[in-house]
Design an enzyme around this catalytic site. Structure first.
Site, PDB file in Angstrom:
ATOM      1  CG  ASP A 140     -36.469  51.422 -15.429  1.00 41.88           C
ATOM      2  OD1 ASP A 140     -35.470  51.607 -14.720  1.00 41.88           O
ATOM      3  OD2 ASP A 140     -36.400  51.084 -16.628  1.00 41.88           O
ATOM      4  CG  MET A 155     -39.797  55.790 -13.012  1.00 40.69           C
ATOM      5  SD  MET A 155     -39.832  56.581 -14.632  1.00 40.69           S
ATOM      6  CE  MET A 155     -38.553  55.657 -15.482  1.00 40.69           C
ATOM      7  CG  HIS A 213     -33.449  51.768 -11.650  1.00 41.68           C
ATOM      8  ND1 HIS A 213     -33.143  52.357 -12.865  1.00 41.68           N
ATOM      9  CD2 HIS A 213     -33.013  52.650 -10.707  1.00 41.68           C
ATOM     10  CE1 HIS A 213     -32.554  53.521 -12.655  1.00 41.68           C
ATOM     11  NE2 HIS A 213     -32.478  53.726 -11.354  1.00 41.68           N
ATOM     12  CG  MET A 264     -35.263  55.787 -10.942  1.00 38.14           C
ATOM     13  SD  MET A 264     -35.491  55.732 -12.734  1.00 38.14           S
ATOM     14  CE  MET A 264     -36.190  54.107 -12.906  1.00 38.14           C
ATOM     15  N   GLY A 291     -35.753  58.819 -15.514  1.00 37.74           N
ATOM     16  CA  GLY A 291     -37.143  59.246 -15.600  1.00 37.74           C
ATOM     17  C   GLY A 291     -37.836  58.844 -16.892  1.00 37.74           C
ATOM     18  N   GLY A 350     -37.489  56.590 -20.840  1.00 37.64           N
ATOM     19  CA  GLY A 350     -36.778  55.738 -21.780  1.00 37.64           C
ATOM     20  C   GLY A 350     -36.474  56.544 -23.032  1.00 37.64           C
ATOM     21  N   GLY A 408     -29.409  53.553 -19.791  1.00 41.99           N
ATOM     22  CA  GLY A 408     -29.933  54.709 -20.513  1.00 41.99           C
ATOM     23  C   GLY A 408     -29.264  54.938 -21.848  1.00 41.99           C
ATOM     24  N   GLY A 438     -33.590  49.364 -22.990  1.00 45.09           N
ATOM     25  CA  GLY A 438     -35.043  49.318 -23.132  1.00 45.09           C
ATOM     26  C   GLY A 438     -35.448  49.410 -24.584  1.00 45.09           C
ATOM     27  CB  SER A 439     -36.085  52.342 -26.746  1.00 41.43           C
ATOM     28  OG  SER A 439     -34.914  53.004 -26.375  1.00 41.43           O
TER      29      SER A 439
HETATM   30  C1  DX5 Z   1     -34.505  55.551 -17.254  1.00 40.10           C
HETATM   31  C2  DX5 Z   1     -34.559  54.098 -16.859  1.00 40.10           C
HETATM   32  C3  DX5 Z   1     -34.005  53.174 -17.880  1.00 40.10           C
HETATM   33  C4  DX5 Z   1     -34.758  53.155 -19.174  1.00 40.10           C
HETATM   34  C5  DX5 Z   1     -33.775  52.933 -20.260  1.00 40.10           C
HETATM   35  O1  DX5 Z   1     -34.826  56.331 -16.160  1.00 40.10           O
HETATM   36  O2  DX5 Z   1     -33.854  53.887 -15.651  1.00 40.10           O
HETATM   37  O3  DX5 Z   1     -33.882  51.848 -17.365  1.00 40.10           O
HETATM   38  O4  DX5 Z   1     -35.724  52.158 -19.276  1.00 40.10           O
HETATM   39  O5  DX5 Z   1     -34.425  53.021 -21.473  1.00 40.10           O
HETATM   40  P1  DX5 Z   1     -33.636  53.205 -22.831  1.00 40.10           P
HETATM   41  O6  DX5 Z   1     -32.798  51.968 -23.005  1.00 40.10           O
HETATM   42  O7  DX5 Z   1     -34.718  53.330 -23.840  1.00 40.10           O
HETATM   43  O8  DX5 Z   1     -32.804  54.427 -22.679  1.00 40.10           O
HETATM   44 ZN    ZN Z   2     -33.440  51.790 -15.041  1.00 41.19          ZN
END
Ligand code: DX5
Ligand code: ZN
Length: 225
Positions: free
Chosen positions: A34, A36, A65, A67, A141, A143, A175, A196-197
């Protein structure tokens, strides 16, 4: 089988290599990175040097990704660092077709991303040009946010569009994907889950978390098929 793309945003950056190796060993299909810029989304994360370091320690595809406000400016840098695919947002990009073409000229896979408030209908023309669609199931934006169930009918619509046009385009979601929401996304038609988490923040460990997510989503995907 549903594919898993662990998002390193939730990893312990002091042990990033180790955690990615664990995810690879546990059968991750790709690593989700990710990026950003504090402008397109209200947060900062990582850039091409992270991709460059990961490239040396994993054979998995590195899915990037973006952003960021002007993705076109950074494509070459990420390609040189080792990115295999790019996910670029529909929002704010007045020249999405140009961005997608550029990614393909660079020999990489291209995916288009839509935010929760963006309708599936905007994908109609770009869909045949891309390898993936990423439906955001949280506002991008951060996690560790809650999965927005209002996006489920949209995932279904995107899946139907892909089938109607007879495309091989993957439908991915990003997400709030965990053991509770992974089956909902799979049932709606997602074939790739970013998490992610629920993977890197799971007390059971990366491998156990991935197994559980995959199995529970698989059961649901099979029921849908
Ligand atoms: C959010 C990111 C996701 C993020 C997801 O903007 O694009 O890829 O890491 O994290 P979780 O799985 O914790 O929602
Ligand atoms: Zn992402």
């Amino acid at each position: 089988m549903v594919k898993l793309a662990p998002s390193i945003l939730a990893a312990d950056f002091a042990r990033l290599g180790e955690q990615v190796a664990e995810a690879e060993k546990a059968g991750a299909d790709r690593i989700h990175v990710d990026v950003m810029d504090g402008h397109f989304v209200p947060n900062l994360s990582m850039g091409a040097p992270v991709v460059q370091s990961l490239r040396r320690i994993t054979r998995l595809p590195l899915e990037t990704h973006l952003m960021i406000t002007n993705p076109d400016l950074f494509l070459e840098e990420f390609v040189a660092a080792g990115s295999d695919s790019f996910l670029v947002h529909w929002e704010g990009n007045c020249n999405l077709d140009r961005t997608v073409r550029r990614i393909k000229e660079l020999g990489k896979r291209a995916g288009v991303v839509i935010n929760p408030a963006t309708p599936a209908a905007v994908l109609e023309e770009i869909l045949p040009e891309v390898d993936q669609v990423l439906v955001m199931t949280v506002n991008p934006g951060f996690g560790h946010q809650h999965f927005l169930r209002s996006t489920l009918p949209k995932i279904e619509r995107v899946r139907r569009m892909v089938e109607r046009m007879k495309l091989s385009c993957e439908v991915e979601v990003d997400g709030g994907v965990d053991e509770e929401t992974a089956p909902l996304a799979a049932e709606a038609g997602a074939d790739v889950l970013v998490a992610g988490s629920s993977i890197f923040g799971n007390e059971a460990g990366v491998a156990a978390a991935m197994d559980r997510l995959r199995n529970i989503a698989h059961r649901q995907g099979v029921m849908r098929a």
